[in-house]
Enzyme design. Sequence first.
Site, PDB file in Angstrom:
ATOM      1  N   CYS A  82      -5.660  48.664 -25.765  1.00  0.00           N
ATOM      2  CA  CYS A  82      -6.928  48.573 -25.045  1.00  0.00           C
ATOM      3  C   CYS A  82      -7.794  47.466 -25.616  1.00  0.00           C
ATOM      4  O   CYS A  82      -8.821  47.727 -26.251  1.00  0.00           O
ATOM      5  CB  CYS A  82      -7.634  49.908 -25.105  1.00  0.00           C
ATOM      6  SG  CYS A  82      -6.715  51.110 -24.169  1.00  0.00           S
ATOM      7  N   GLU A  83      -7.357  46.260 -25.416  1.00  0.00           N
ATOM      8  CA  GLU A  83      -8.075  45.125 -25.948  1.00  0.00           C
ATOM      9  C   GLU A  83      -7.551  43.863 -25.272  1.00  0.00           C
ATOM     10  O   GLU A  83      -6.336  43.655 -25.205  1.00  0.00           O
ATOM     11  CB  GLU A  83      -7.812  45.070 -27.461  1.00  0.00           C
ATOM     12  CG  GLU A  83      -8.649  44.071 -28.153  1.00  0.00           C
ATOM     13  CD  GLU A  83      -8.711  44.308 -29.660  1.00  0.00           C
ATOM     14  OE1 GLU A  83      -8.710  45.460 -30.121  1.00  0.00           O
ATOM     15  OE2 GLU A  83      -8.759  43.298 -30.361  1.00  0.00           O
TER      16      GLU A  83
END
Length: 445
Positions: free
Chosen positions: A372-373
């Site tokens: 999640c980046e």
Amino acid sequence: MTTTLAQPPVFAADDDLSVWPGSTTRLPHEGLAVGGVDLAEIAGRFGTPAYVLDRGEVRERCRAYRAAFPDADILYAAKAFLSRAMVRWIASEGLGLDVCSAGELELAVTAGFPASRIVMHGNAKSPHDLETALRLGVGRIVIDSPSEIAQLAAAVGHRGSQGVMVRVVPGVSAGGHSKIRTGTEDQKFGLSLTDGQAHHAISRVLGQPQLRLTGLHCHIGSQLTDVRPYLVAVRRMVGLMARVRDTQGVVLPELDMGGGHGIAYRPGESTLDIIALSRRLRAELAEACAAARLPVPRLIIEPGRAVVGPAGVALYRVLSVKRTGERTFVAVDGGMSDNPRPALYGVRYAPRLIGRHSTAGTRTATVVGRHCEAGDILAADVGLPGDIRPGDLLAVPVAGAYQLSMASGYNLVGRPPVVAVDDGRARLLVRRETLDDYRARDVGL
Ligand code: LLP
């Protein structure tokens, strides 16, 4: 049009296996085998992401170092990758080991590695690190800061005797990225040669009878592809050894020039030629010692990346393909949790579709992870078949160093397994990390 060899291609030509392990062979349907084992079969048997380690390639690389440096001690830098099998392989090839924590040390010694052939590093060793090093009888401890001298002398005690070296910053800036340059004063490691701190520390160590100073150490940086910085460093180190002889009357028998030998991550990139390094480093050392009328010390080197990096291949399964604007994002089932290097140092890798023949032309795509980046990018702007789709397998060569050893628990994805291949056989060395592993550590409910 002219081609300049100095310019690496933007992406790997599809059929270029020059950065792959030497055992790599082609199979039908664009398959690849490493160590005699089909990579697609490994993905099927052990799941993805998975790391494959070619035992033969590690062996060949250890032997190449022994052949190039027959009179030196070669210490494998465990931080690049460590497992119990790797410890055994390194021991059986006659190399020593460089560790930088109680953890690396315990793992090595409990796998049977002789502690006397281990050197312990660390800019900030904890009391636990030092206690473990002394308890297990590590060969040398490399002193990295002034406060460590009294701390170590006290821990050794009046009747003890511990071999030590002093880590010197020789004032040579080199390395593939600012985060891995360690030869100048603007970073946290070592004691400066130029401002006299190194010499001062050496005098203090010599004043502690329970610390046996065997020599000096330096490590100027990592991913160096040029021999010259080592030559400058070796001259300065010999200069300091001569000063120690002149002021303290002590001739130091060892000189550790660290590691940092660069490798190619993509076809066309340069590597450090270890034969040239050996020839020129030993010549420079002999010359500098002759000029200073010093006996030539025993040379120690500490390669990590160049021993294990090219022996590793990372395998991923494509989970999704997304076209947004100009870009194609190919998302795989691993990412920055198993390989933080592109995010940390901007390293460029050359992934390759394996196990399926594609007739589509090559298109530019960006291989991203599942984390999640937005910075979770494994390989930006690489050439992949235009019909790449979920379920496809991607293999990334040169994945053996500083990937799994720097892997994290981000998003609880679980660190991948390590599978050794050799002579047509695959063997699990380290199993995949599971949710049960996380649950077992999480004791606070
Ligand atoms: N000796 C010392 C004291 C070191 O600090 C290192 C690496 C080595 C030897 C081995 O260097 P090598 O031959 O592997 O370059 N995480 C970074 C690399 C950090 C290197 C740290 N020290 C990367 O992924 O590129």
